[in-house]
Design a protein around this motif. Structure first.
Motif, mmCIF file in Angstrom:
data_model
loop_
_atom_site.group_PDB
_atom_site.id
_atom_site.type_symbol
_atom_site.label_atom_id
_atom_site.label_comp_id
_atom_site.label_asym_id
_atom_site.label_seq_id
_atom_site.Cartn_x
_atom_site.Cartn_y
_atom_site.Cartn_z
ATOM 1 N N GLN A 81 0.830 -1.203 0.000
ATOM 2 C CA GLN A 81 0.000 0.000 0.000
ATOM 3 C C GLN A 81 0.867 1.256 0.000
ATOM 4 N N SER A 82 1.981 1.217 0.718
ATOM 5 C CA SER A 82 2.867 2.394 0.727
ATOM 6 C C SER A 82 3.509 2.594 -0.650
ATOM 7 N N SER A 83 3.803 1.498 -1.355
ATOM 8 C CA SER A 83 4.353 1.609 -2.720
ATOM 9 C C SER A 83 3.315 2.214 -3.661
ATOM 10 N N LEU A 84 2.062 1.819 -3.497
ATOM 11 C CA LEU A 84 0.987 2.385 -4.327
ATOM 12 C C LEU A 84 0.825 3.879 -4.031
ATOM 13 N N HIS A 85 1.017 4.260 -2.776
ATOM 14 C CA HIS A 85 0.947 5.670 -2.407
ATOM 15 C C HIS A 85 2.089 6.441 -3.076
ATOM 16 N N ILE A 86 3.281 5.865 -3.087
ATOM 17 C CA ILE A 86 4.432 6.487 -3.764
ATOM 18 C C ILE A 86 4.149 6.615 -5.257
ATOM 19 N N LEU A 87 3.569 5.563 -5.848
ATOM 20 C CA LEU A 87 3.209 5.574 -7.265
ATOM 21 C C LEU A 87 2.245 6.718 -7.566
ATOM 22 N N LYS A 88 1.240 6.878 -6.728
ATOM 23 C CA LYS A 88 0.261 7.962 -6.900
ATOM 24 C C LYS A 88 0.937 9.322 -6.776
ATOM 25 N N ASN A 89 1.866 9.461 -5.832
ATOM 26 C CA ASN A 89 2.574 10.738 -5.662
ATOM 27 C C ASN A 89 3.386 11.098 -6.912
ATOM 28 N N HIS A 90 4.027 10.099 -7.518
ATOM 29 C CA HIS A 90 4.786 10.367 -8.754
ATOM 30 C C HIS A 90 3.857 10.822 -9.874
ATOM 31 N N LEU A 91 2.704 10.178 -9.993
ATOM 32 C CA LEU A 91 1.744 10.566 -11.028
ATOM 33 C C LEU A 91 1.202 11.967 -10.760
ATOM 34 N N ASP A 92 0.917 12.268 -9.498
ATOM 35 C CA ASP A 92 0.454 13.614 -9.143
ATOM 36 C C ASP A 92 1.514 14.663 -9.457
ATOM 37 N N ASP A 93 2.782 14.341 -9.191
ATOM 38 C CA ASP A 93 3.874 15.265 -9.521
ATOM 39 C C ASP A 93 3.935 15.530 -11.025
ATOM 40 N N PHE A 94 3.759 14.476 -11.798
ATOM 41 C CA PHE A 94 3.762 14.657 -13.257
ATOM 42 C C PHE A 94 2.634 15.603 -13.670
ATOM 43 N N HIS A 95 1.428 15.350 -13.160
ATOM 44 C CA HIS A 95 0.283 16.194 -13.536
ATOM 45 C C HIS A 95 0.471 17.640 -13.063
ATOM 46 N N LYS A 96 1.170 17.823 -11.968
ATOM 47 C CA LYS A 96 1.425 19.162 -11.444
ATOM 48 C C LYS A 96 2.352 19.957 -12.369
ATOM 49 N N HIS A 97 3.277 19.271 -13.028
ATOM 50 C CA HIS A 97 4.289 19.958 -13.842
ATOM 51 C C HIS A 97 4.100 19.797 -15.358
ATOM 52 N N LYS A 98 3.159 19.002 -15.791
ATOM 53 C CA LYS A 98 3.030 18.709 -17.225
ATOM 54 C C LYS A 98 2.660 19.922 -18.074
ATOM 55 N N HIS A 99 2.088 20.960 -17.476
ATOM 56 C CA HIS A 99 1.682 22.149 -18.234
ATOM 57 C C HIS A 99 2.848 22.778 -18.984
ATOM 58 N N ILE A 100 4.067 22.513 -18.545
ATOM 59 C CA ILE A 100 5.250 23.089 -19.206
ATOM 60 C C ILE A 100 5.337 22.645 -20.669
ATOM 61 N N PHE A 101 4.868 21.423 -20.938
ATOM 62 C CA PHE A 101 4.902 20.928 -22.321
ATOM 63 C C PHE A 101 3.895 21.676 -23.188
ATOM 64 N N SER A 102 2.770 22.099 -22.607
ATOM 65 C CA SER A 102 1.797 22.921 -23.337
ATOM 66 C C SER A 102 2.368 24.300 -23.611
ATOM 67 N N GLU A 103 3.075 24.841 -22.632
ATOM 68 C CA GLU A 103 3.660 26.173 -22.788
ATOM 69 C C GLU A 103 4.695 26.208 -23.914
ATOM 70 N N TYR A 104 5.359 25.092 -24.146
ATOM 71 C CA TYR A 104 6.332 25.010 -25.229
ATOM 72 C C TYR A 104 5.716 24.480 -26.524
ATOM 73 N N GLY A 105 4.397 24.363 -26.546
ATOM 74 C CA GLY A 105 3.678 23.985 -27.763
ATOM 75 C C GLY A 105 3.743 22.517 -28.134
ATOM 76 N N GLN A 106 4.060 21.658 -27.184
ATOM 77 C CA GLN A 106 4.161 20.230 -27.494
ATOM 78 C C GLN A 106 2.809 19.520 -27.421
ATOM 79 N N HIS A 107 1.942 19.954 -26.515
ATOM 80 C CA HIS A 107 0.618 19.354 -26.379
ATOM 81 C C HIS A 107 -0.384 20.446 -26.041
ATOM 82 N N SER A 108 -1.477 20.486 -26.808
ATOM 83 C CA SER A 108 -2.538 21.427 -26.455
ATOM 84 C C SER A 108 -3.393 20.847 -25.342
#
Length: 196
Positions: A81-108
């Motif tokens: 369960q703690s590993s699944l929590h770590i997995l979720k945290n990594h995914l949340d971190d990605f979603h928190k920072h992914k907007h940078i790819f939109s700012e550089y025109g890679q994904h709308s």
């Protein structure tokens, strides 16, 4: 990442990586690779965050690191369960920072089926167990046997129809061969019984 930093810059970073016996050295970079094997992709994954560091904005590196960490944690042989929590945290971190790819025109938008599937990993791992037994080797092998060989057997004109006919014939030959083996085993069994 390569579109933001350019292929040339990423290649330079790959070329400058120090050699290590446990790592594959891409002395010419990776931009020239048109088809990647699973082994090559895994070798690139090992060093990718280090390669892009300094070539991309820090937020893009953070997003990339988060998704790479997600990939590595999801490959653990056992996940608690703690590993699944770590997995979720990594995914949340990605979603928190992914907007940078939109700012550089890679994904709308990020309406990408594979990316969406990652949000279901934790639930599926809890229900079905670790995904370490799942890979694409079997389907890839079937693709080689059934699609590539069928295409090569065609004359490249109306190839789908020819591939279907070729595959049907291969299946019939396999079934007939299995039938002959079965008959042969019955005859052998009957001969053995007659000798006793």
């Amino acid at each position: 990442c390569t579109a933001i930093a350019t292929d040339e810059e990423i290649d330079i970073h790959f070329e400058r990586l120090l050699r290590h016996p446990a790592l594959h050295h891409f002395k010419s970079g990776v931009s020239h690779l048109s088809q990647w094997s699973g082994t090559e992709a895994k070798e690139v994954e090992k060093v990718f965050v280090g390669v892009i560091y300094g070539a991309l904005p820090s937020e893009a590196v953070q997003a990339t690191r988060a998704i790479m960490d997600f990939i590595y944690v999801s490959q653990y042989k056992t996940l608690s369960q703690s590993s699944l929590h770590i997995l979720k945290n990594h995914l949340d971190d990605f979603h928190k920072h992914k907007h940078i790819f939109s700012e550089y025109g890679q994904h709308s938008d990020f309406n990408i089926p594979t990316l969406h599937m990652l949000s279901h990993y934790m639930e599926l791992i809890a229900l079905l167990g670790t995904p370490d037994g799942y890979n694409t080797e079997s389907p890839e092998h079937l693709h080689i046997d059934f699609a590539k060989k069928g295409y090569r057997a065609s004359n490249k004109c109306q190839y789908i129809k020819q591939m279907t006919t070729w595959l049907t014939r291969k299946e019939k030959c396999h079934l007939f061969s299995s039938y002959l083996e079965w008959i042969s085993s019955l005859e052998t069994t009957q001969e053995r019984q007659a000798n006793y």
